[in-house]
Design a protein around this motif. Structure first.
Motif, short mmCIF file in Angstrom:
data_model
loop_
_atom_site.label_atom_id
_atom_site.label_comp_id
_atom_site.label_asym_id
_atom_site.label_seq_id
_atom_site.Cartn_x
_atom_site.Cartn_y
_atom_site.Cartn_z
N SER A 142 0.69 -1.10 0.08
CA SER A 142 0.06 0.04 0.16
C SER A 142 0.99 1.42 -0.08
O SER A 142 0.69 1.99 -0.82
CB SER A 142 -0.92 0.08 1.09
OG SER A 142 -1.59 1.20 1.43
N GLY A 148 -0.73 4.49 -1.07
CA GLY A 148 -1.73 4.42 -0.39
C GLY A 148 -1.94 5.36 0.75
O GLY A 148 -0.76 5.70 1.32
N ILE A 208 -2.03 2.40 -11.55
CA ILE A 208 -1.43 3.74 -10.61
C ILE A 208 -1.72 4.91 -11.67
O ILE A 208 -2.47 5.83 -11.46
CB ILE A 208 -0.30 3.58 -10.51
CG1 ILE A 208 -0.24 2.63 -9.25
CG2 ILE A 208 0.26 5.02 -9.89
CD1 ILE A 208 1.05 2.17 -8.71
N HIS A 249 -5.48 5.56 -12.28
CA HIS A 249 -5.74 6.07 -10.92
C HIS A 249 -5.54 7.57 -10.99
O HIS A 249 -6.45 8.56 -10.66
CB HIS A 249 -5.26 5.40 -9.83
CG HIS A 249 -5.56 6.51 -8.53
ND1 HIS A 249 -4.49 7.35 -8.09
CD2 HIS A 249 -6.37 6.33 -7.62
CE1 HIS A 249 -4.72 7.68 -6.99
NE2 HIS A 249 -6.00 7.40 -6.63
N ASP A 250 -4.26 8.00 -11.25
CA ASP A 250 -3.94 9.26 -11.16
C ASP A 250 -4.39 10.36 -12.09
O ASP A 250 -4.56 11.31 -11.54
CB ASP A 250 -2.29 9.43 -11.19
CG ASP A 250 -1.41 8.79 -10.26
OD1 ASP A 250 -1.97 8.34 -9.11
OD2 ASP A 250 -0.07 8.61 -10.30
N LEU A 260 -5.44 3.72 -2.38
CA LEU A 260 -5.15 5.10 -3.05
C LEU A 260 -6.08 6.04 -2.94
O LEU A 260 -7.39 5.67 -2.84
CB LEU A 260 -4.64 4.87 -4.55
CG LEU A 260 -3.14 4.52 -4.73
CD1 LEU A 260 -2.86 3.25 -3.98
CD2 LEU A 260 -2.88 4.55 -6.06
#
Length: 369
Positions: free
Chosen positions: A121, A126, A273, A276-277, A307
């Motif tokens: 994480s 995270g 990631i 997500h970003d 996250l």
């Protein structure tokens, strides 16, 4: 990260009850567990989440095993890496086969976190100590759905997802809503509709759903944009999002208001990631989807869902949702609707070797010089 060996374990376990969609029923789950061991004796674990037949994507357990054995592991043998991100770049020369890529890449992330004595994480960025847990209801009648929902609400799950199709949608949801008028519910269509069904899908707006997941074709972005303009319910894309560019285009076209991130579907944690970003920057909520996983993949999902952009409870339920006994120790548990994010290094769970041997179908081993 100097790799000494890689082991592949093909396993199979029966589900506690059938998982039903309009695409078929899953009664037994096959999968691939990947174990990567470095020269210091530390091991990282990943999981291949393809199904036995290609009903969700074109991949299967057999094709993933071929890709890992004959393509991806030999590629890693020829090109040593120092960071898991390098594996994602290395594997980009191979088209698709994202679940095979993710199985190996996630094992490398677990190993990397353990080498650095940090939780996965924290390595991923995270921020949450706990994540909200959602659960899927996949059955063939409203009566069965209500029985399952009653159990899951009692267990504290934060969100319920129900599978729908043109033969089981309006009256099905109306029956559920009559019993649970305030319950956070979303519907998953698994591409069961077309634009000819716009009026049918508009009618579902009255149920105040969190979202409707993948109503149209599995590879579509354009027609979802047309549909989203016609309905109030937010569309969530799942199968359509295979790469970062898919997510970018879907957001630019207005094809969806939510994105489901599945590590296996998009080829690993690095791509997860990135998506997500980007979504976080654009104000698009994301959540972590499930693949009827064993505990290794579930553990990776827990780390990912910690996250900050994962603002909607994901399909990350307790191990006991599907299995009489999982292959990890301790098993994943849900407390008052939440799962604690492990603090110890790596994914935070150990492989249950005894259970693994009981459900093992075949094993393959590879050494690195």
């Amino acid at each position: 990260m100097k790799i000494a060996s890689i082991e592949l374990f093909v396993i199979q376990m029966p589900l506690k009850s059938p998982f039903l969609t309009h695409l078929g029923a899953v009664n037994n789950r096959e999968g691939i567990i990947v174990k990567v061991t470095n020269s210091e004796g530390l091991s990282g674990f990943g999981e291949g989440v393809a199904f036995s037949t290609p009903w969700y994507t074109e991949e299967t357990v057999a094709t993933s095993l071929h890709m890992l054995t004959d393509i991806l592991i030999p590629l890693l043998q020829k090109h040593p890496i120092d960071h898991p991100e390098e594996a994602s770049h290395l594997f980009s020369s191979i088209r698709r086969n994202n679940m095979a890529k993710a199985a190996l890449e996630t094992a490398l992330w677990d190993l990397y976190a353990k080498v650095n004595t940090k939780s996965l994480s924290k390595i991923l960025g995270g921020t949450r100590p706990v994540i909200a847990s959602g659960v899927v209801v996949a059955t063939d009648s409203a009566a069965n759905a209500l029985r399952q929902i009653e159990q899951y609400v009692t267990e504290g799950y934060q969100r319920i997802k129900v599978k729908i199709n043109p033969n089981q949608d309006y009256s099905f949801l109306a029956e559920i809503r009559s019993h649970y008028p305030e319950l956070p519910i979303m519907a998953d269509a698994n591409s069961a509709y077309s634009l000819k069904d716009i009026d049918r899908l508009k009618a579902l707006d009255e149920f105040n759903l969190i979202m409707i997941e993948q109503p149209l074709a599995h590879d579509d972005i354009i027609e979802h944009a047309l549909l989203q303009k016609e309905i109030r319910t937010p569309i969530c894309l799942d199968e359509s999002i295979v790469t970062f560019d898919d997510a970018r285009k879907a957001i630019e076209f207005g094809s969806c208001k939510v994105i489901n991130i599945k590590v296996g579907r998009i080829g690993g944690l690095y791509e997860a990631i990135r998506i997500h970003d980007y979504c976080f920057e654009k104000g698009i909520p994301v959540w972590c989807g499930g693949m009827i996983e064993f505990g290794i993949s579930r553990a990776h999902n827990i780390a990912l869902a910690s996250l900050p952009g994962f603002s909607i409870p994901g399909d990350i339920s307790a191990s006991g949702r599907f299995w009489e006994e999982d292959i990890i120790s301790p098993e994943v548990t849900v407390e008052n609707g939440y799962i604690h994010v492990p603090l110890n290094s790596g994914i935070g769970y150990e492989l249950n070797e005894k259970r693994l041997q009981k459900v093992l179908l075949t094993k393959r081993s590879f050494t690195f010089s």
